[in-house]
Design an enzyme around this catalytic site. Structure first.
Site, PDB file in Angstrom:
ATOM      1  N   TYR A 154      44.331  51.904 -11.149  1.00  0.00           N
ATOM      2  CA  TYR A 154      43.951  53.091 -10.490  1.00  0.00           C
ATOM      3  C   TYR A 154      42.619  53.300 -10.517  1.00  0.00           C
ATOM      4  CZ  TYR A 154      49.018  53.896 -12.105  1.00  0.00           C
ATOM      5  OH  TYR A 154      50.414  53.611 -12.096  1.00  0.00           O
ATOM      6  N   GLY A 155      41.991  52.738 -11.186  1.00  0.00           N
ATOM      7  CA  GLY A 155      40.247  52.951 -11.139  1.00  0.00           C
ATOM      8  C   GLY A 155      39.825  54.084 -11.597  1.00  0.00           C
TER       9      GLY A 155
END
Length: 294
Positions: free
Chosen positions: A59-60
């Site tokens: 998802y970062g």
């Protein structure tokens, strides 16, 4: 799955696992593609009692979550933080490295052995394959999957080569492992056979997409029940999921929606109405269908 116990930190009821920790039955999901809001996470932690955050390396936003948690002032020991590794991290050394990197990005101090390990989007066939590959010893008097971190990772890596899916590492300390499984769960997708399988093996079942990405909110049955209970359609879906014994993880980037989603512990849906919602199951997926993975 055990019934929710007394409220934990933040006031949200929690479900115990063999590790000695408890998972809040209501969490906050994050994701890629616009699925993160710093202000909304801080609001959820400070104002809504959220103590369960679900994220993933892919998802970062792990580093962003570290900043939000720090700004919220909530103690790390009061939080249940879950992150997930991607299939490219399979293999013992690669998995260890990826875990430690996620811990660093999240600002989590617990860099030793994992205590609660789970899987995401695993169906019965996948769990059975995992069981065959693992060296599993029942946890005394609880029947929870119990293994050391190295043996669990060694068995998981073989499965991750086959399954292009996520699995979750819940960052807490010590060796005993309590299993969790996270799968799509909403009125249109109620995989009861899988829920029963997990419960029979003391695997905590977590459900994502409880609103069916908004599709359930406009269904006449949900709207009718929302009017009956003077609640919103979202609250009906989330309360229904929790009453069915599911650790429920809605996602929102709007503070007002998160606040709405959390106001589900001061009413109960009658059993007859729970059955009506159960009957809405038609097998549709709004996320992705893991049954195609063999």
């Amino acid at each position: 799955m055990a019934a929710a116990g007394a409220p934990g930190p933040g006031g949200v009821p929690a479900v115990p696992v063999a590790s000695g920790h408890s998972i809040p039955v209501l969490g906050l999901g994050t994701s890629h593609q616009g699925g993160y809001s710093h202000a909304a996470v801080v609001h959820a932690l400070q104002k809504c009692g959220i103590r369960h955050i679900d994220t993933a390396k892919r998802y970062g936003c792990e580093s962003l979550l570290q900043r939000a948690i720090r700004e919220s002032g909530v103690k790390r020991e009061d939080l249940w933080i879950t992150t997930k590794l991607w299939h490219s991290d399979y293999g013992y050394e690669s998995t260890k490295k990826a875990c430690l990197e996620s811990c660093e990005r999240l600002g989590v101090e617990y860099l030793g052995l994992c205590k609660s390990i789970g899987v995401s989007n695993f169906l019965i066939s996948h769990l059975e394959q995992l069981k065959e590959d693992c060296v599993i010893t029942p946890h005394v008097n609880q029947g929870l999957l119990h293994t050391s971190f190295p043996s669990m990772i060694a068995s998981l890596h073989k499965l991750m080569v086959t399954l292009h899916t996520e699995y979750r590492i819940c960052h807490v300390q010590s060796i005993p492992a309590g299993f969790t499984s996270k799968v799509e769960y909403h009125p249109f997708q109620r995989p009861q056979e899988l829920v029963d399988y997990c419960r029979s093996r003391d695997i905590v079942f977590e459900g994502y997409c409880p609103l069916a990405k908004g599709e359930a909110l406009s269904h006449p049955t949900v709207i009718q029940l929302a009017r009956k209970y003077s609640r919103t359609p979202a609250q009906i879906c989330i309360r229904w999921s929790i009453q069915n014994g599911i650790v429920t993880i809605p996602k929102s980037t709007k503070a007002e929606r998160i606040e709405e989603n959390c106001k589900v512990f001061d009413f109960t849906i009658a059993e007859d109405d729970v059955e009506i919602l159960n009957g809405m199951h038609d097998g549709r997926h709004v996320s992705w269908d893991p049954s195609f993975i063999v």
